[in-house]
Scaffold this motif. Sequence first.
Motif, short mmCIF file in Angstrom:
data_model
loop_
_atom_site.label_atom_id
_atom_site.label_comp_id
_atom_site.label_asym_id
_atom_site.label_seq_id
_atom_site.Cartn_x
_atom_site.Cartn_y
_atom_site.Cartn_z
N VAL A 53 0.85 -1.19 0.00
CA VAL A 53 0.00 0.00 0.00
C VAL A 53 0.89 1.24 0.00
CG1 VAL A 53 -1.88 1.20 1.16
CG2 VAL A 53 -1.68 -1.28 1.37
N ALA A 54 0.64 2.15 -0.95
CA ALA A 54 1.45 3.36 -1.04
C ALA A 54 0.55 4.57 -1.26
CB ALA A 54 2.47 3.25 -2.18
N ALA A 61 4.68 8.93 -7.83
CA ALA A 61 5.54 8.65 -6.68
C ALA A 61 5.07 7.43 -5.92
CB ALA A 61 5.57 9.87 -5.75
N ALA A 62 3.75 7.28 -5.80
CA ALA A 62 3.19 6.11 -5.12
C ALA A 62 3.53 4.84 -5.89
CB ALA A 62 1.67 6.25 -4.97
N ARG A 63 3.44 4.91 -7.21
CA ARG A 63 3.78 3.74 -8.02
C ARG A 63 5.26 3.39 -7.88
NH1 ARG A 63 1.65 0.59 -12.01
NH2 ARG A 63 -0.30 1.76 -11.90
N ALA A 64 6.10 4.39 -7.77
CA ALA A 64 7.53 4.14 -7.59
C ALA A 64 7.78 3.40 -6.27
CB ALA A 64 8.31 5.46 -7.62
N TYR A 109 -3.76 10.16 -3.21
CA TYR A 109 -3.97 8.92 -3.94
C TYR A 109 -3.44 7.73 -3.13
CZ TYR A 109 -4.93 11.95 -7.90
OH TYR A 109 -5.47 12.90 -8.72
N GLU A 110 -4.01 6.59 -3.38
CA GLU A 110 -3.55 5.37 -2.73
C GLU A 110 -3.45 4.27 -3.79
OE1 GLU A 110 -4.83 3.57 1.32
OE2 GLU A 110 -6.02 2.53 -0.19
N LEU A 111 -2.27 3.69 -3.91
CA LEU A 111 -2.06 2.58 -4.84
C LEU A 111 -1.85 1.31 -4.03
CD1 LEU A 111 -1.56 5.07 -6.68
CD2 LEU A 111 0.08 3.65 -7.94
N ARG A 112 -2.43 0.22 -4.51
CA ARG A 112 -2.36 -1.07 -3.83
C ARG A 112 -2.08 -2.17 -4.84
NH1 ARG A 112 -5.14 -2.14 1.05
NH2 ARG A 112 -5.73 -0.24 2.16
N CYS A 113 -1.41 -3.21 -4.38
CA CYS A 113 -1.32 -4.44 -5.17
C CYS A 113 -1.20 -5.62 -4.21
CB CYS A 113 -0.18 -4.40 -6.17
SG CYS A 113 1.46 -4.54 -5.44
#
Length: 250
Positions: A53-54, A61-64, A109-113
């Motif tokens: 989680v970023a 930047a979150a994806r990085a 923003y929040e990126l998750r995988c």
Amino acid sequence: MLKTRLRASALVLLLASSGAGASSVPDYPFVHVTGNSFQAVVPDLASLDFEIVAPDADPAAARAVIEARVGEVRDLARQLGIEADDVVVREVRQGIRKEEKGANGGPLYELRCDVHINVRNVANWAALAGGLLGKPNLDGFASAFDRTDTDTIHDELVTQAIQDARRQAEVMAAAGGRRVGGLMGATPEALKNLSTAMGLERSDFRRDRGTDRARAQDVEREQLLAVPALKLRQPVDVIFRLENLPKRTR
């Protein structure tokens, strides 16, 4: 008292078998019992699931951060001899934290995988789980364990459950003045794993979304690092034919 209840149970089955028009009931004297078997085995397979989680005001930047954490996970797996194909990283999802704002007042923003790791050598479990637990941006840990010879264990448990059913049937048949004949039908239920799957997706485990400093409590760490025994139970419903006892000769 117990013998009376067993005799009553056997007689009920004898009476039911004599009734006409009941297609679901065999037309011969029978006894219906449920046998059970149990076995605790040490797993030799495991899997670990967690999220990366970023949050960031800048999606790039979150994806990085996501990509950096994925690289660290793959490096650790490679050091432990885990094949690259056993580390599965699913598609990155992007959302917005509606109740939070970025430093500039814009959206956060929040990126998750999701990451799934197959551990084919349980000896690596503690090093893998311990190396990931508490790292920043990793959340929602859950584990599962299994055996490579599950089919063989299942076959053994079914055999033992039918033997247990016959033992019970012999007690009931003797109480009714009969003896147990051939096995006329058997239906195994699904193999039950009585072990608790180690899902740590709980409010007392999850990190505060706004900080990377929070860590799981020590008890949670001990839980995740442990390799629990698999407690397997196999129920089987069985029908045996009932036979008359041989007549005594004087």
